[in-house]
Design a protein around this motif. Sequence first.
Motif, PDB file in Angstrom:
ATOM      1  N   VAL A 151       3.142   3.269   5.766  1.00 36.18           N
ATOM      2  CA  VAL A 151       2.167   3.217   4.805  1.00 36.18           C
ATOM      3  C   VAL A 151       0.730   2.724   5.846  1.00 36.18           C
ATOM      4  O   VAL A 151      -0.197   3.225   5.199  1.00 36.18           O
ATOM      5  CB  VAL A 151       2.231   1.978   3.925  1.00 36.18           C
ATOM      6  N   ASP A 152       0.696   2.253   6.790  1.00 30.12           N
ATOM      7  CA  ASP A 152      -0.285   1.971   7.855  1.00 30.12           C
ATOM      8  C   ASP A 152      -0.898   3.479   8.243  1.00 30.12           C
ATOM      9  O   ASP A 152      -2.140   3.548   8.253  1.00 30.12           O
ATOM     10  CB  ASP A 152       0.102   1.136   8.975  1.00 30.12           C
ATOM     11  N   ARG A 153       0.023   4.358   8.430  1.00 29.21           N
ATOM     12  CA  ARG A 153      -0.595   5.935   8.895  1.00 29.21           C
ATOM     13  C   ARG A 153      -1.285   6.434   7.620  1.00 29.21           C
ATOM     14  O   ARG A 153      -2.046   6.953   7.690  1.00 29.21           O
ATOM     15  CB  ARG A 153       0.541   6.567   9.390  1.00 29.21           C
ATOM     16  N   GLN A 192      -4.944   4.890   7.399  1.00 27.05           N
ATOM     17  CA  GLN A 192      -5.554   5.284   8.299  1.00 27.05           C
ATOM     18  C   GLN A 192      -6.113   6.678   7.773  1.00 27.05           C
ATOM     19  O   GLN A 192      -7.259   6.841   7.925  1.00 27.05           O
ATOM     20  CB  GLN A 192      -5.016   5.337   9.800  1.00 27.05           C
ATOM     21  N   VAL A 193      -5.158   7.572   7.359  1.00 27.05           N
ATOM     22  CA  VAL A 193      -5.569   8.869   6.818  1.00 27.05           C
ATOM     23  C   VAL A 193      -6.768   8.691   5.696  1.00 27.05           C
ATOM     24  O   VAL A 193      -7.567   9.507   5.556  1.00 27.05           O
ATOM     25  CB  VAL A 193      -4.465   9.815   6.570  1.00 27.05           C
ATOM     26  N   PHE A 194      -6.350   7.953   4.851  1.00 28.51           N
ATOM     27  CA  PHE A 194      -7.213   7.599   3.712  1.00 28.51           C
ATOM     28  C   PHE A 194      -8.555   7.100   4.164  1.00 28.51           C
ATOM     29  O   PHE A 194      -9.608   6.910   2.930  1.00 28.51           O
ATOM     30  CB  PHE A 194      -6.623   6.952   2.350  1.00 28.51           C
ATOM     31  N   GLY A 195      -8.728   6.393   5.158  1.00 26.50           N
ATOM     32  CA  GLY A 195     -10.077   5.477   5.538  1.00 26.50           C
ATOM     33  C   GLY A 195     -10.100   4.316   4.351  1.00 26.50           C
ATOM     34  O   GLY A 195      -8.835   3.800   3.941  1.00 26.50           O
ATOM     35  N   ALA A 196     -11.389   4.014   4.312  1.00 29.05           N
ATOM     36  CA  ALA A 196     -11.590   2.732   3.541  1.00 29.05           C
ATOM     37  C   ALA A 196     -10.947   2.865   1.985  1.00 29.05           C
ATOM     38  O   ALA A 196     -10.816   1.741   1.664  1.00 29.05           O
ATOM     39  CB  ALA A 196     -13.049   2.733   3.113  1.00 29.05           C
ATOM     40  N   PHE A 230       1.704  -1.358  -1.411  1.00 35.62           N
ATOM     41  CA  PHE A 230       2.877  -0.889  -0.846  1.00 35.62           C
ATOM     42  C   PHE A 230       3.057  -1.707   0.468  1.00 35.62           C
ATOM     43  O   PHE A 230       3.729  -2.451   1.051  1.00 35.62           O
ATOM     44  CB  PHE A 230       2.965   0.330  -0.415  1.00 35.62           C
ATOM     45  N   TYR A 231       1.883  -1.779   1.042  1.00 31.41           N
ATOM     46  CA  TYR A 231       1.729  -2.420   2.529  1.00 31.41           C
ATOM     47  C   TYR A 231       2.069  -3.906   2.416  1.00 31.41           C
ATOM     48  O   TYR A 231       2.737  -4.781   2.998  1.00 31.41           O
ATOM     49  CB  TYR A 231       0.286  -2.547   3.224  1.00 31.41           C
ATOM     50  N   THR A 232       1.392  -4.464   1.175  1.00 27.40           N
ATOM     51  CA  THR A 232       1.666  -6.020   0.949  1.00 27.40           C
ATOM     52  C   THR A 232       3.151  -6.194   0.671  1.00 27.40           C
ATOM     53  O   THR A 232       3.652  -7.391   1.157  1.00 27.40           O
ATOM     54  CB  THR A 232       0.841  -6.523  -0.308  1.00 27.40           C
ATOM     55  N   GLN A 233       3.824  -5.337  -0.270  1.00 29.89           N
ATOM     56  CA  GLN A 233       5.009  -5.506  -0.607  1.00 29.89           C
ATOM     57  C   GLN A 233       6.056  -5.476   0.825  1.00 29.89           C
ATOM     58  O   GLN A 233       7.072  -6.115   1.105  1.00 29.89           O
ATOM     59  CB  GLN A 233       5.645  -4.411  -1.400  1.00 29.89           C
ATOM     60  N   GLY A 234       5.790  -4.481   1.669  1.00 31.19           N
ATOM     61  CA  GLY A 234       6.381  -4.165   3.081  1.00 31.19           C
ATOM     62  C   GLY A 234       6.407  -5.418   3.907  1.00 31.19           C
ATOM     63  O   GLY A 234       7.252  -5.845   4.515  1.00 31.19           O
ATOM     64  N   ARG A 235       5.181  -5.880   4.085  1.00 29.90           N
ATOM     65  CA  ARG A 235       5.014  -7.024   4.749  1.00 29.90           C
ATOM     66  C   ARG A 235       5.618  -8.245   4.408  1.00 29.90           C
ATOM     67  O   ARG A 235       6.500  -9.081   4.975  1.00 29.90           O
ATOM     68  CB  ARG A 235       3.469  -7.424   5.104  1.00 29.90           C
ATOM     69  N   ALA A 236       5.708  -8.437   3.107  1.00 26.22           N
ATOM     70  CA  ALA A 236       6.290  -9.542   2.241  1.00 26.22           C
ATOM     71  C   ALA A 236       8.036  -9.606   2.510  1.00 26.22           C
ATOM     72  O   ALA A 236       8.605 -10.558   2.940  1.00 26.22           O
ATOM     73  CB  ALA A 236       5.885  -9.730   0.825  1.00 26.22           C
ATOM     74  N   LEU A 237       8.489  -8.260   2.667  1.00 23.21           N
ATOM     75  CA  LEU A 237       9.857  -8.133   2.719  1.00 23.21           C
ATOM     76  C   LEU A 237      10.350  -8.570   3.987  1.00 23.21           C
ATOM     77  O   LEU A 237      11.442  -8.541   4.244  1.00 23.21           O
ATOM     78  CB  LEU A 237       9.982  -6.638   2.308  1.00 23.21           C
ATOM     79  N   LEU A 240       3.968   8.955   2.165  1.00 24.94           N
ATOM     80  CA  LEU A 240       4.026  10.082   3.175  1.00 24.94           C
ATOM     81  C   LEU A 240       3.352  11.304   2.299  1.00 24.94           C
ATOM     82  O   LEU A 240       2.603  11.975   2.979  1.00 24.94           O
ATOM     83  CB  LEU A 240       5.262  10.385   3.613  1.00 24.94           C
ATOM     84  N   GLN A 241       3.941  11.458   1.194  1.00 25.37           N
ATOM     85  CA  GLN A 241       3.365  12.594   0.265  1.00 25.37           C
ATOM     86  C   GLN A 241       1.841  12.379   0.345  1.00 25.37           C
ATOM     87  O   GLN A 241       0.927  13.437  -0.088  1.00 25.37           O
ATOM     88  CB  GLN A 241       4.049  12.551  -1.239  1.00 25.37           C
ATOM     89  N   LEU A 242       1.150  11.225  -0.126  1.00 27.17           N
ATOM     90  CA  LEU A 242      -0.141  10.913  -0.319  1.00 27.17           C
ATOM     91  C   LEU A 242      -0.735  11.285   1.044  1.00 27.17           C
ATOM     92  O   LEU A 242      -1.813  12.014   0.860  1.00 27.17           O
ATOM     93  CB  LEU A 242      -0.382   9.507  -0.677  1.00 27.17           C
ATOM     94  N   LEU A 243      -0.187  10.940   2.154  1.00 29.98           N
ATOM     95  CA  LEU A 243      -0.910  11.284   3.308  1.00 29.98           C
ATOM     96  C   LEU A 243      -0.908  12.755   3.569  1.00 29.98           C
ATOM     97  O   LEU A 243      -1.865  13.371   4.204  1.00 29.98           O
ATOM     98  CB  LEU A 243      -0.056  10.612   4.555  1.00 29.98           C
ATOM     99  N   LEU A 244       0.189  13.607   3.360  1.00 33.82           N
ATOM    100  CA  LEU A 244       0.095  14.996   3.333  1.00 33.82           C
ATOM    101  C   LEU A 244      -1.034  15.398   2.659  1.00 33.82           C
ATOM    102  O   LEU A 244      -1.790  16.536   3.117  1.00 33.82           O
ATOM    103  CB  LEU A 244       1.611  15.518   3.067  1.00 33.82           C
ATOM    104  N   GLU A 245      -1.207  15.341   1.318  1.00 32.19           N
ATOM    105  CA  GLU A 245      -2.124  15.750   0.525  1.00 32.19           C
ATOM    106  C   GLU A 245      -3.604  15.525   0.901  1.00 32.19           C
ATOM    107  O   GLU A 245      -4.456  16.329   0.883  1.00 32.19           O
ATOM    108  CB  GLU A 245      -1.976  15.407  -0.858  1.00 32.19           C
ATOM    109  N   ARG A 246      -3.633  14.382   1.443  1.00 28.29           N
ATOM    110  CA  ARG A 246      -5.037  13.873   1.984  1.00 28.29           C
ATOM    111  C   ARG A 246      -5.499  14.543   3.063  1.00 28.29           C
ATOM    112  O   ARG A 246      -6.553  15.191   3.001  1.00 28.29           O
ATOM    113  CB  ARG A 246      -5.026  12.508   2.159  1.00 28.29           C
TER     114      ARG A 246
END
Length: 414
Positions: A349-351, A354-358, A370-377, A274-280
């Motif tokens: 993480v998906d949001r 999407q904000v970071f694009g590619a 992070f997404y990989t770990q979340g999905r594996a959990l 979320l912090q990365l999303l906010l900055e981006r």
Amino acid sequence: MDFAFSPRVEALRRQLQDFMDAHVVPRHAQWLAEARGGGLPVSFMADLKALAHSEGLWNLFLPDLRDDEPGTRLSNLEYAPLAEIMGRIPWASEVFNCSAPDTGNMELLHLFASPAQRQRWLLPLLAGEIRSAFAMSEPDVASADASNVQTLIRRDGEHYVLNGRKWFISNACHPQCRLLIVMGKSAPDADPHRQQSLLLVPFDTPGVQVLRNIPVLNHVSAEGHAEILLREVRVPRDHLLGAEGDGFMMAQARLGPGRVHHCMRAIGMAELALQLLLERCQERRVFGRYLAQYANIGDWIGESRLDIEQARLLVLKTAWMLDTVGARAARREIAMIKAQVPRMLCRVVDRAMQVFGAMGLSPDTPLADFYTQGRALRFADGPDEVHLRSLARWELEASARQRGQTVAYLTPPG
């Protein structure tokens, strides 16, 4: 319920965050480079562990440490915010000797090991000298139901002999992994929950063969999610953990606090996402406006904050219940956090991706990891559906005991 952090915990949070900022975060790129190049343990890990140990940031997850065991005694509720801080860097927990699956294995040994087993395995794990793995999942059965486990344990005089195949065994490719705790069936004809036993298997025992390190969503973990073949693996009878038939019970005892640890680390990942999303979104412009000025981005920010805070409060409640009433009484809450938190992490993480694009799909941010770990959990420690089924069963049982009491709230027609 009071989730306010005590002065002691606030001091530990500050100390841990300062340590992370000074010693862990600046080395993340180096860790990635060395680990992906097959360089485990990384060149600086021993130094960081020694520094963390000297500063009292060591074995923070075991509330019942003995006087002769190294670490800081913290309750589950006290440890939870520290696990969240560690979760922002996936390898950080190892620095403080708080990484899975070692934590769960240390808890098992702490509860059930004989004096000789404690000396051989628990003390080196508490000292951070070795690593370990827990081998339960199997490729040919639905391992969420432990009664399906097919690995066989047979007694042969003064030895046990194992035959079977395990997979997605975390940590099994780490060069310092010395111990494999194996679940197998020692009494296939017994009651379904009394068929399983746990054996302590030295990793270099003849017949233990690592077949491959399985990628997870094409992400290869340096520590490994290994497929392991056990072929005529022979260990002495004193390598049995607990008693024959206690394997299911011990595995369940291992899962309660571990799920809190997993979930708080996941909340740390979600918070960073979320912090990365906010900055981006405040620095990126598209069609003449900053991303933050678009209504849908504002909705994503608000939804993410709601998701994280709700998940954190539920995990803290669960940690509090583990401390006050025990794992059995907290099993409903344990099931809820296990089903809820990984899905929350994936949404947040998906949001951010999407904000970071590619760029969000690339290794230039931690989001893909992070997404990989979340999905594996959503599979680890049992798939979501198992926990949802348990929750439904408990709700139906409670409703059956109170059936008819809600009739008074109905308003008949007319």
